[in-house]
Write a protein that holds these residues in place. Structure first.
Motif, PDB file in Angstrom:
ATOM      1  N   ALA A   1       1.418  -0.798   0.141  1.00  0.00           N
ATOM      2  CA  ALA A   1      -0.180  -0.059  -0.007  1.00  0.00           C
ATOM      3  C   ALA A   1       0.885   1.293   0.228  1.00  0.00           C
ATOM      4  CB  ALA A   1      -0.782  -0.060   1.207  1.00  0.00           C
ATOM      5  N   VAL A   2       2.019   1.218   1.245  1.00  0.00           N
ATOM      6  CA  VAL A   2       2.924   2.186   0.629  1.00  0.00           C
ATOM      7  C   VAL A   2       3.503   2.569  -0.734  1.00  0.00           C
ATOM      8  CG1 VAL A   2       4.460   3.021   1.547  1.00  0.00           C
ATOM      9  CG2 VAL A   2       2.996   2.140   3.046  1.00  0.00           C
ATOM     10  N   TRP A   3       4.071   2.155  -1.312  1.00  0.00           N
ATOM     11  CA  TRP A   3       4.441   2.075  -2.468  1.00  0.00           C
ATOM     12  C   TRP A   3       4.031   1.547  -3.517  1.00  0.00           C
ATOM     13  CZ3 TRP A   3       9.582   2.973  -2.370  1.00  0.00           C
ATOM     14  CH2 TRP A   3      10.193   2.925  -1.682  1.00  0.00           C
ATOM     15  N   ILE A   4       2.653   1.748  -3.638  1.00  0.00           N
ATOM     16  CA  ILE A   4       1.822   1.857  -4.255  1.00  0.00           C
ATOM     17  C   ILE A   4       1.301   3.658  -4.368  1.00  0.00           C
ATOM     18  CG2 ILE A   4      -0.876   1.792  -5.388  1.00  0.00           C
ATOM     19  CD1 ILE A   4      -0.166  -1.202  -4.255  1.00  0.00           C
ATOM     20  N   ALA A   5       1.019   3.818  -3.643  1.00  0.00           N
ATOM     21  CA  ALA A   5       0.829   4.959  -2.665  1.00  0.00           C
ATOM     22  C   ALA A   5       2.479   6.527  -3.331  1.00  0.00           C
ATOM     23  CB  ALA A   5       0.326   5.715  -1.831  1.00  0.00           C
ATOM     24  N   PHE A   6       3.331   5.696  -3.368  1.00  0.00           N
ATOM     25  CA  PHE A   6       4.209   6.319  -3.364  1.00  0.00           C
ATOM     26  C   PHE A   6       4.443   6.856  -5.053  1.00  0.00           C
ATOM     27  CE2 PHE A   6       8.243   5.679  -5.423  1.00  0.00           C
ATOM     28  CZ  PHE A   6       9.334   6.834  -4.517  1.00  0.00           C
ATOM     29  N   ILE A   7       4.318   6.237  -5.927  1.00  0.00           N
ATOM     30  CA  ILE A   7       4.748   6.531  -7.604  1.00  0.00           C
ATOM     31  C   ILE A   7       3.521   7.827  -8.036  1.00  0.00           C
ATOM     32  CG2 ILE A   7       3.800   5.627  -9.437  1.00  0.00           C
ATOM     33  CD1 ILE A   7       4.044   2.685  -9.022  1.00  0.00           C
ATOM     34  N   PRO A   8       2.336   7.837  -7.149  1.00  0.00           N
ATOM     35  CA  PRO A   8       1.675   9.091  -7.876  1.00  0.00           C
ATOM     36  C   PRO A   8       2.603  10.654  -6.691  1.00  0.00           C
ATOM     37  CG  PRO A   8      -0.130   8.210  -6.392  1.00  0.00           C
ATOM     38  CD  PRO A   8       1.106   6.797  -7.007  1.00  0.00           C
ATOM     39  N   ALA A   9       2.815  10.102  -5.806  1.00  0.00           N
ATOM     40  CA  ALA A   9       3.159  10.998  -5.294  1.00  0.00           C
ATOM     41  C   ALA A   9       4.786  11.591  -5.074  1.00  0.00           C
ATOM     42  CB  ALA A   9       3.322  10.720  -3.408  1.00  0.00           C
ATOM     43  N   TYR A  10       5.000  10.865  -5.853  1.00  0.00           N
ATOM     44  CA  TYR A  10       7.098  10.636  -6.066  1.00  0.00           C
ATOM     45  C   TYR A  10       7.068  11.223  -7.361  1.00  0.00           C
ATOM     46  CZ  TYR A  10      11.415   9.763  -7.699  1.00  0.00           C
ATOM     47  OH  TYR A  10      13.145   9.990  -7.697  1.00  0.00           O
ATOM     48  N   VAL A  11       6.108  11.146  -8.556  1.00  0.00           N
ATOM     49  CA  VAL A  11       6.224  11.758  -9.671  1.00  0.00           C
ATOM     50  C   VAL A  11       5.429  13.369  -9.376  1.00  0.00           C
ATOM     51  CG1 VAL A  11       4.524  11.789 -12.071  1.00  0.00           C
ATOM     52  CG2 VAL A  11       5.476   9.671 -11.040  1.00  0.00           C
ATOM     53  N   SER A  12       4.016  13.433  -8.431  1.00  0.00           N
ATOM     54  CA  SER A  12       4.046  14.574  -8.382  1.00  0.00           C
ATOM     55  C   SER A  12       4.292  15.309  -7.280  1.00  0.00           C
ATOM     56  CB  SER A  12       2.009  15.192  -7.642  1.00  0.00           C
ATOM     57  OG  SER A  12       1.915  14.706  -7.504  1.00  0.00           O
ATOM     58  N   SER A  13       5.130  15.143  -6.263  1.00  0.00           N
ATOM     59  CA  SER A  13       5.838  15.944  -5.396  1.00  0.00           C
ATOM     60  C   SER A  13       6.596  16.927  -6.284  1.00  0.00           C
ATOM     61  CB  SER A  13       6.169  15.183  -4.978  1.00  0.00           C
ATOM     62  OG  SER A  13       5.080  14.268  -3.970  1.00  0.00           O
ATOM     63  N   PRO A  14       7.333  18.796  -5.629  1.00  0.00           N
ATOM     64  CA  PRO A  14       8.157  19.603  -6.439  1.00  0.00           C
ATOM     65  C   PRO A  14       9.498  19.563  -5.398  1.00  0.00           C
ATOM     66  CG  PRO A  14       6.105  20.574  -5.470  1.00  0.00           C
ATOM     67  CD  PRO A  14       5.746  19.065  -5.073  1.00  0.00           C
TER      68      PRO A  14
ATOM     69  N   ALA B   1       7.786   4.445   6.120  1.00  0.00           N
ATOM     70  CA  ALA B   1       6.496   3.706   6.631  1.00  0.00           C
ATOM     71  C   ALA B   1       6.518   2.039   6.693  1.00  0.00           C
ATOM     72  CB  ALA B   1       5.647   4.621   6.043  1.00  0.00           C
ATOM     73  N   SER B   2       7.392   1.944   4.918  1.00  0.00           N
ATOM     74  CA  SER B   2       7.758   0.252   4.864  1.00  0.00           C
ATOM     75  C   SER B   2       8.188  -0.699   6.014  1.00  0.00           C
ATOM     76  CB  SER B   2       8.049   0.516   3.781  1.00  0.00           C
ATOM     77  OG  SER B   2       8.933   0.833   2.708  1.00  0.00           O
ATOM     78  N   SER B   3       9.645   0.309   6.212  1.00  0.00           N
ATOM     79  CA  SER B   3      10.166  -0.425   7.163  1.00  0.00           C
ATOM     80  C   SER B   3       9.429  -0.482   8.257  1.00  0.00           C
ATOM     81  CB  SER B   3      11.466   0.333   7.412  1.00  0.00           C
ATOM     82  OG  SER B   3      12.304   1.183   6.215  1.00  0.00           O
ATOM     83  N   PHE B   4       9.282   0.036   9.004  1.00  0.00           N
ATOM     84  CA  PHE B   4       8.351   0.252  10.288  1.00  0.00           C
ATOM     85  C   PHE B   4       7.373  -0.137  10.226  1.00  0.00           C
ATOM     86  CE2 PHE B   4      10.076   4.215  11.728  1.00  0.00           C
ATOM     87  CZ  PHE B   4      10.401   4.309  12.945  1.00  0.00           C
ATOM     88  N   GLY B   5       6.718  -0.606   8.996  1.00  0.00           N
ATOM     89  CA  GLY B   5       5.156  -1.635   8.664  1.00  0.00           C
ATOM     90  C   GLY B   5       6.447  -2.972   8.925  1.00  0.00           C
ATOM     91  N   LEU B   6       7.291  -3.742   8.666  1.00  0.00           N
ATOM     92  CA  LEU B   6       7.415  -4.099   8.119  1.00  0.00           C
ATOM     93  C   LEU B   6       8.227  -5.078  10.393  1.00  0.00           C
ATOM     94  CD1 LEU B   6       9.869  -5.144   5.587  1.00  0.00           C
ATOM     95  CD2 LEU B   6       8.027  -6.389   5.701  1.00  0.00           C
ATOM     96  N   LEU B   7       8.912  -3.709  10.674  1.00  0.00           N
ATOM     97  CA  LEU B   7       9.672  -4.238  12.038  1.00  0.00           C
ATOM     98  C   LEU B   7       8.551  -4.020  13.598  1.00  0.00           C
ATOM     99  CD1 LEU B   7      12.124  -4.128  14.327  1.00  0.00           C
ATOM    100  CD2 LEU B   7      11.715  -1.369  13.852  1.00  0.00           C
ATOM    101  N   VAL B   8       7.080  -3.546  12.975  1.00  0.00           N
ATOM    102  CA  VAL B   8       6.220  -3.962  13.650  1.00  0.00           C
ATOM    103  C   VAL B   8       5.177  -4.914  13.729  1.00  0.00           C
ATOM    104  CG1 VAL B   8       4.218  -2.223  14.930  1.00  0.00           C
ATOM    105  CG2 VAL B   8       6.033  -0.482  14.559  1.00  0.00           C
ATOM    106  N   CYS B   9       4.421  -5.423  12.318  1.00  0.00           N
ATOM    107  CA  CYS B   9       3.952  -6.499  12.358  1.00  0.00           C
ATOM    108  C   CYS B   9       4.613  -8.041  12.652  1.00  0.00           C
ATOM    109  CB  CYS B   9       3.226  -5.792  10.724  1.00  0.00           C
ATOM    110  SG  CYS B   9       2.163  -4.921   9.850  1.00  0.00           S
ATOM    111  N   ILE B  10       6.144  -8.192  12.128  1.00  0.00           N
ATOM    112  CA  ILE B  10       6.508  -9.200  12.925  1.00  0.00           C
ATOM    113  C   ILE B  10       7.411  -9.339  13.785  1.00  0.00           C
ATOM    114  CG2 ILE B  10       8.456 -10.674  11.569  1.00  0.00           C
ATOM    115  CD1 ILE B  10       8.124  -9.276   9.168  1.00  0.00           C
ATOM    116  N   PHE B  11       8.069  -8.268  13.972  1.00  0.00           N
ATOM    117  CA  PHE B  11       8.614  -8.260  15.375  1.00  0.00           C
ATOM    118  C   PHE B  11       8.066  -7.671  17.154  1.00  0.00           C
ATOM    119  CE2 PHE B  11      12.138  -8.745  12.167  1.00  0.00           C
ATOM    120  CZ  PHE B  11      12.681  -9.618  12.517  1.00  0.00           C
ATOM    121  N   VAL B  12       7.621  -6.941  17.236  1.00  0.00           N
ATOM    122  CA  VAL B  12       7.070  -6.307  18.486  1.00  0.00           C
ATOM    123  C   VAL B  12       5.503  -7.515  18.727  1.00  0.00           C
ATOM    124  CG1 VAL B  12       4.736  -4.624  18.704  1.00  0.00           C
ATOM    125  CG2 VAL B  12       6.584  -3.994  16.903  1.00  0.00           C
TER     126      VAL B  12
END
Length: 701
Positions: free
Chosen positions: A636-649, A663-674
């Motif tokens: 979800a983070v990286w799918i949302a990243f694509i349009p945000a990356y292209v349009s951000s100045p 965000a993706s790194s925290f997602g893996l850390l929190v979901c798997i290890f917490v």
């Protein structure tokens, strides 16, 4: 051959006793007239010259026409030189908006016309040009109204002396102030024009006059003259009667003149013999005739009877010096060398005037110079545009468009700054554009740096917890080797985000994208390996390790190809913002960047699918659901990243990329290890083999 001479001089409307005495007539009976010293009025001279061969004092530029006046010569400068001087005077003081008052007659009309032509060449504009008449009163009323309503502060009074006297006698009755009067040569040295009533008009008047000069012996001759020297001269008697208020004829109203009175006791223009102006030109004309007569007498046998002074002057390069040191010469038009004094009127409280010769550059102090412009000069930062409906001096000023400057006054156009520069607020100079990049010193950069460091700290803390509890069932049951490798890769992911902050350089641009691609593939490969382990019911560790190595090597190869073919490089982006430069890392090869990102996405999708398939396995120590949820967040983070990356100045493009990494790194850390850390620390009763054995079906043991 008998050669006679007639030397006559008359002046325009004023009693010039000096000139009349210098030009006393002398005729030889039956003599042939060889030269006439003519009238100072241009109009009279034009008429006389059609008949006689003359040496004139007339100044009209029209008399320089040799086709019409082939025998005309003059010892005074042509008015063309006076006009050029007047225009240059106005240009010097930046008087670009002037008015003209002139009188009927060849002198004023021709002079005014020449002035307008010359002024136009030099960028001096004439607001009005009004004729003055002694007869028509409506002309004068128009002049008064115009003087009061006009915006020009400088008035050129190009009148003959008689018209000047008439004009001043009328204008002194009106309260006309705030004007700088510029006089023509005909009246600018006539001190008798000054009075208390005219002080507000003539104070500071300026103009060009015939130069002052001394004539040796003339002063003594004029002051020692007696009526007995010329008993038949009516002129001398008239002078005597005027100066001494007496009469040579018996009269009841005045005393008898004795003829012995002393002229040195009289104070008048006549007795002021220190310097001469117009008289000096008569003096030079007389000398010129004398030189010509002398030359003709020397060459009497060579010249035929029709020989004349004008023929000699036209065939001879006249160049001589008088006893007073005055150099006399003529050009091809019969004009003498132009010489003028610049004079300034300084009127005293009693109405008397001191007409002083001044140096051109300092005749008036700067703070006393009036401003006379139709439009103030366009300042730097604007451009000058000609208004076709108004005189050239009444131009318009327009502010320079965005991105352009003008650094000169009255600039005709605005110039573009170089791409690396941008105009200042005044638009009068180009300044280097400020550079923009995501810095550690700004709030956004500091916050992202802080979150990255927190991520590293939490990953390290989790590693310590797992290391201290490495022999517990919950750590061993989920493939501890892959868990530690995943925690290591997460540390690298958090640290990788820091390479995106700071001023881009060649090495940082290559490092940030390749480090990002390799560490994230390592991270996803570990998760994928753990998913495979779950699918194989906690028994196989080797396939997970092999998958991590294989998938990571593929990403390494992609990055090597990218860096070899067309690597990322620092770039100054000047297209997005007009007033600043964005320092960014260009991708180099867009294919390489999207290949790296696409490969990460492919592994994340594969991991998500496998984890989704393993979600129904036993709950105890089963990571499938946790991996599924973490991959869902990751995708979800990286799918949302694509349009945000292209349009951000600008720097926000980098911030979006860092946010996606964190965000993706925290997602893996929190979901798997917490959840595991929670059980290890807060629910140690569930971290036991008995608990594990009770939850797992027999076929999986």
């Amino acid at each position: 051959m008998r050669i006679g001479s007639m030397l006559t001089l008359a002046v325009d409307g004023r009693k010039n006793y000096k000139g009349q005495l210098l030009g006393r007539s002398c005729f030889s009976e039956g003599g042939q007239v060889q030269a006439v010293l003519g009238h100072s009025s241009s109009g009279v001279s034009e008429d006389i010259n059609l008949i006689l061969s003359s040496l004139y004092l007339s100044t009209c530029a029209c008399l320089s026409n040799k086709k019409r006046y082939p025998t005309f010569f003059r010892t005074v400068p042509s008015d063309r030189f006076q006009v050029i001087g007047l225009v240059q005077l106005m240009k010097h003081f930046d008087w670009r908006w002037v008015g003209i008052i002139y009188s009927p007659g060849l002198y004023s009309e021709e002079g005014t016309s020449e002035f307008v032509k010359e002024a136009e060449k030099e960028g001096v504009c004439v607001e009005y040009r009004l004729p003055y008449s002694k007869i028509y009163e409506n002309y004068f009323n128009t002049i008064v109204q115009t003087l009061r309503e006009s915006s020009s502060k400088v008035v050129l009074l190009f009148l003959s002396l008689s018209y000047t006297k008439s004009f001043l006698s009328e204008i002194e009755n009106y309260n006309i102030t705030g004007k700088q009067w510029v006089g023509s040569e005909s009246w600018i040295t006539q001190a008798d024009l000054a009075s208390v009533e005219r002080k507000n008009i003539l104070q500071g008047a300026i103009g060009f006059a015939l130069p002052q000069a001394s004539i040796p012996g003339l002063g003594e001759f004029l002051l020692s003259l007696k009526p007995s020297d010329e008993p038949q001269s009516a002129i001398i008697k008239a002078i005597w009667e005027t100066f001494f208020d007496c009469s040579f004829s018996p009269s009841n109203t005045s005393t008898m003149c004795t003829g012995t009175e002393d002229l040195r006791t009289v104070s008048s223009d006549y007795t002021d013999v220190a310097y001469f102006r117009a008289e000096n030109n008569v003096y030079k004309a007389v000398y010129l005739v004398a030189y010509a007569l002398h030359a003709l007498l020397q060459c009497i046998e060579i010249f035929v009877f029709s020989a004349s002074i004008s023929l000699w002057l036209m065939q001879t390069n006249v160049n001589f010096t008088t006893q007073s040191g005055a150099k006399v010469s003529f050009d091809e038009n019969g004009d003498s060398v132009a010489q003028y004094d610049l004079v300034n009127w300084q009127i005293r409280e009693d109405g008397s005037v001191e007409i002083v010769n001044v140096v051109f550059a300092c005749c008036v102090l700067p703070n006393q110079v009036p401003r006379s412009v139709c439009r103030e000069p366009c300042p730097p930062g604007t451009r000058k545009a000609i208004n076709k409906r108004r005189p050239v001096c009444c131009f318009d000023c327009f502010v320079c468009p965005e991105g352009t400057i003008s650094n000169q006054t009255n600039s005709p156009e605005c110039l573009f700054c170089l791409p690396e520069f941008w105009p200042n607020e005044k638009k009068d100079q180009c300044l280097p554009k400020p550079t923009e990049y995501l810095s550690y010193k700004e709030i956004m950069g500091a916050l992202l740096t802080g979150f990255g460091c927190v991520g590293v700290f939490l990953s390290l803390l989790t590693s310590i917890i797992f290391l201290t509890h490495k022999d517990t069932p919950i750590v061993r049951a989920n493939n501890s080797e892959l868990s530690f490798l995943l925690l290591f890769s997460l540390k690298l992911c958090f640290l990788c985000s820091l390479t995106f902050i700071g001023r881009p350089s060649e090495w940082s641009c290559m490092l940030r994208h390749t480090a990002f691609g390799i560490t994230f593939v390592l991270c996803i490969s570990c998760v994928l390996g753990k998913t495979i382990v779950v699918l194989m019911a906690f028994r196989a560790t080797l396939p997970g390790q092999l998958s991590v190595l294989t998938f990571t090597l593929i990403q390494v190869v992609i990055c090597i190809l990218w860096l070899t073919i067309n690597p990322p490089f620092p770039k100054m982006n000047m297209m997005y913002y007009k007033d600043k430069i964005i320092l960014e890392c260009a991708l180099g090869s867009a294919v390489g960047f999207w290949a790296v990102l696409g490969y990460i996405g492919l592994l994340a999708l594969l991991c998500f699918i496998l984890a989704f398939l393993a979600r129904k396995l036993p709950d105890s120590f089963n990571e499938a659901k946790l991996i599924t949820f973490s991959m869902l967040i990751f995708c979800a983070v990286w799918i949302a990243f694509i349009p945000a990356y292209v349009s951000s100045p600008g720097k926000f493009t980098v911030a979006v990329e860092i946010f996606a990494i964190l965000a993706s790194s925290f997602g893996l850390l929190v979901c798997i290890f917490v959840p595991k850390c929670y059980i290890i620390i807060f629910r140690p009763d569930q971290n036991s083999k008995k608990h594990l054995m009770g939850k797992i079906p027999p076929r999986t043991l």
